[in-house]
Design a protein around this motif. Sequence first.
Motif, mmCIF file in Angstrom:
data_model
loop_
_atom_site.group_PDB
_atom_site.id
_atom_site.type_symbol
_atom_site.label_atom_id
_atom_site.label_comp_id
_atom_site.label_asym_id
_atom_site.label_seq_id
_atom_site.Cartn_x
_atom_site.Cartn_y
_atom_site.Cartn_z
ATOM 1 N N ASP A 121 2.528 -8.355 37.268
ATOM 2 C CA ASP A 121 3.127 -8.499 38.443
ATOM 3 C C ASP A 121 3.786 -9.781 38.372
ATOM 4 O O ASP A 121 3.065 -10.963 38.912
ATOM 5 N N LEU A 122 4.875 -10.158 37.827
ATOM 6 C CA LEU A 122 5.686 -11.479 37.493
ATOM 7 C C LEU A 122 5.834 -12.138 38.773
ATOM 8 O O LEU A 122 6.091 -13.506 38.778
ATOM 9 N N SER A 123 5.988 -11.583 39.839
ATOM 10 C CA SER A 123 6.318 -12.279 41.314
ATOM 11 C C SER A 123 5.236 -12.876 41.941
ATOM 12 O O SER A 123 5.325 -13.484 42.894
ATOM 13 N N ALA A 124 3.888 -12.420 41.416
ATOM 14 C CA ALA A 124 2.827 -13.358 42.201
ATOM 15 C C ALA A 124 2.906 -14.472 41.554
ATOM 16 O O ALA A 124 2.623 -14.856 40.204
ATOM 17 N N ARG A 125 3.038 -15.504 42.421
ATOM 18 C CA ARG A 125 3.158 -16.832 41.881
ATOM 19 C C ARG A 125 1.997 -17.707 42.226
ATOM 20 O O ARG A 125 1.424 -17.721 43.042
ATOM 21 N N ARG A 126 1.631 -18.704 41.204
ATOM 22 C CA ARG A 126 0.737 -19.659 41.379
ATOM 23 C C ARG A 126 1.110 -20.763 42.375
ATOM 24 O O ARG A 126 2.185 -21.188 42.638
ATOM 25 N N GLN A 127 -0.006 -21.008 43.326
ATOM 26 C CA GLN A 127 0.201 -21.969 44.275
ATOM 27 C C GLN A 127 -0.985 -22.591 44.599
ATOM 28 O O GLN A 127 -2.133 -22.247 44.357
ATOM 29 N N PRO A 128 -1.006 -23.696 45.366
ATOM 30 C CA PRO A 128 -2.162 -24.370 45.822
ATOM 31 C C PRO A 128 -2.964 -23.448 46.710
ATOM 32 O O PRO A 128 -2.570 -22.741 47.629
ATOM 33 N N PRO A 129 -4.372 -23.193 46.349
ATOM 34 C CA PRO A 129 -4.735 -22.625 47.466
ATOM 35 C C PRO A 129 -4.779 -22.911 48.779
ATOM 36 O O PRO A 129 -4.970 -24.208 48.937
ATOM 37 N N THR A 130 -4.955 -21.979 49.836
ATOM 38 C CA THR A 130 -4.941 -22.251 51.182
ATOM 39 C C THR A 130 -6.225 -21.531 51.751
ATOM 40 O O THR A 130 -6.513 -20.815 51.242
ATOM 41 N N VAL A 131 -6.589 -21.827 53.009
ATOM 42 C CA VAL A 131 -7.696 -21.134 53.617
ATOM 43 C C VAL A 131 -7.329 -19.758 53.619
ATOM 44 O O VAL A 131 -7.960 -18.751 53.669
ATOM 45 N N ARG A 132 -5.887 -19.575 53.892
ATOM 46 C CA ARG A 132 -5.529 -18.132 54.586
ATOM 47 C C ARG A 132 -5.482 -17.427 53.184
ATOM 48 O O ARG A 132 -5.710 -16.154 53.040
ATOM 49 N N LEU A 133 -5.108 -18.134 51.935
ATOM 50 C CA LEU A 133 -5.079 -17.302 50.638
ATOM 51 C C LEU A 133 -6.513 -17.080 50.290
ATOM 52 O O LEU A 133 -6.798 -15.943 49.745
ATOM 53 N N ARG A 134 -7.179 -17.970 50.454
ATOM 54 C CA ARG A 134 -8.964 -17.718 50.211
ATOM 55 C C ARG A 134 -9.506 -16.493 51.039
ATOM 56 O O ARG A 134 -10.029 -15.464 50.469
ATOM 57 N N ARG A 135 -8.902 -16.380 52.278
ATOM 58 C CA ARG A 135 -9.566 -15.368 53.215
ATOM 59 C C ARG A 135 -8.822 -14.150 52.778
ATOM 60 O O ARG A 135 -9.616 -13.017 52.676
ATOM 61 N N LEU A 136 -7.522 -13.891 52.385
ATOM 62 C CA LEU A 136 -6.929 -12.759 51.995
ATOM 63 C C LEU A 136 -7.731 -12.285 50.704
ATOM 64 O O LEU A 136 -8.048 -11.098 50.472
ATOM 65 N N ALA A 137 -8.159 -13.023 49.641
ATOM 66 C CA ALA A 137 -8.716 -12.646 48.364
ATOM 67 C C ALA A 137 -9.906 -12.242 48.657
ATOM 68 O O ALA A 137 -10.354 -11.234 48.307
ATOM 69 N N PHE B 99 -14.864 -24.714 58.432
ATOM 70 C CA PHE B 99 -13.489 -24.165 58.834
ATOM 71 C C PHE B 99 -13.756 -23.500 60.255
ATOM 72 O O PHE B 99 -14.967 -23.052 60.469
ATOM 73 N N PRO B 100 -13.045 -23.391 60.937
ATOM 74 C CA PRO B 100 -13.025 -22.819 62.292
ATOM 75 C C PRO B 100 -13.314 -21.218 62.578
ATOM 76 O O PRO B 100 -14.086 -21.105 63.487
ATOM 77 N N GLU B 101 -12.880 -20.419 61.431
ATOM 78 C CA GLU B 101 -13.000 -19.230 61.669
ATOM 79 C C GLU B 101 -14.227 -18.891 60.926
ATOM 80 O O GLU B 101 -14.669 -19.298 59.863
ATOM 81 N N THR B 102 -15.256 -17.943 61.371
ATOM 82 C CA THR B 102 -16.431 -17.801 60.713
ATOM 83 C C THR B 102 -16.112 -16.724 59.364
ATOM 84 O O THR B 102 -16.927 -16.664 58.560
ATOM 85 N N ALA B 103 -14.927 -16.156 59.314
ATOM 86 C CA ALA B 103 -14.544 -15.630 58.102
ATOM 87 C C ALA B 103 -14.330 -16.526 56.865
ATOM 88 O O ALA B 103 -14.091 -16.080 55.759
ATOM 89 N N ASP B 104 -14.019 -17.620 57.172
ATOM 90 C CA ASP B 104 -13.806 -18.680 56.218
ATOM 91 C C ASP B 104 -15.172 -19.694 55.983
ATOM 92 O O ASP B 104 -15.207 -20.492 56.735
#
Length: 289
Positions: free
Chosen positions: A2-18, A231-236
């Motif tokens: 999947d070449l469209s998946a691009r590298r980027q600095p991780p964010t809290v939201r990206l970490r939560r999605l993972a 982080f403010p969210e318990t999910a993080d």
Amino acid sequence: MDLSARRQPPTVRLRRLAAELRGLRTAASLTREEVSEQTNINSATLYRIETAKVRPQRRTLLALLDKYGVTDETRRNELIDLSKQATQLGWLQAFESELPDEYTAYISFEAEACGVRNYECLFVPGLLQTEDYARAVIAGAVPIADDGYVERRVEARLKRQASLQKDDPLNLWAIMDEAVLHRMVGGTKVMVEQLTALANASKQPHIVVQVVPFSVGAHPGMPGSFAIMDFPETADPDLVYIDSMAGELFLERDADVRRFTVIFEHLRAAALSPVDSARLIREVADRMK
């Protein structure tokens, strides 16, 4: 792949999605290899998605949700929205190509944190550095850096400090070894200004500053500096960041976070009270004048 998946600095939201996608795969009793075979999503790409290295392309995310049996529209839309928000870097976007990946990651996490517990043994915490002190620290730590590099790093460091001045400011608990106060970074004028600014910052209700005095002797912070982000969210879950000569490292396992939390608590107990710390900082500054 999947070449469209691009590298980027991780964010809290990206970490939560993972974390959400890993949980869904586990709940579906599927291995990463099985998902790859059954969806034609490259296994390496799937690994990067589940470790918050990349944001999944929309069609990849939908294929995964279908495979994991996520049929509830509300739930699907929540995860799709989370994926859309995962690339939001704010002011950091302008520095993304110029800063080291790990430092960019730290800044992106810090920007979304509600609190930071920071111990420093060598210099004033970055969030509390004056411009001239920051410039001297960066130039001294990277002696081969040109002026342009130093100035961009200084600019990024100062922009980080906006998190302490917003309407709902970051809660900062900063502990430092007394050696930080005596190391003559940038000369007398720079140090006096820095120590004065540090003492003034400690008056803010959302900032706590403590100093571990020389009289304590050996203490748990001697191996090196670290920061714990809340982080403010318990999910993080909380995240530990360590910066050393050997490289920068993020720790998120519960056992690691607990270990550094215990170390921080010991340092807090060993340090002077915030009032006595501010008094010591001002005394050192007065002796330098």
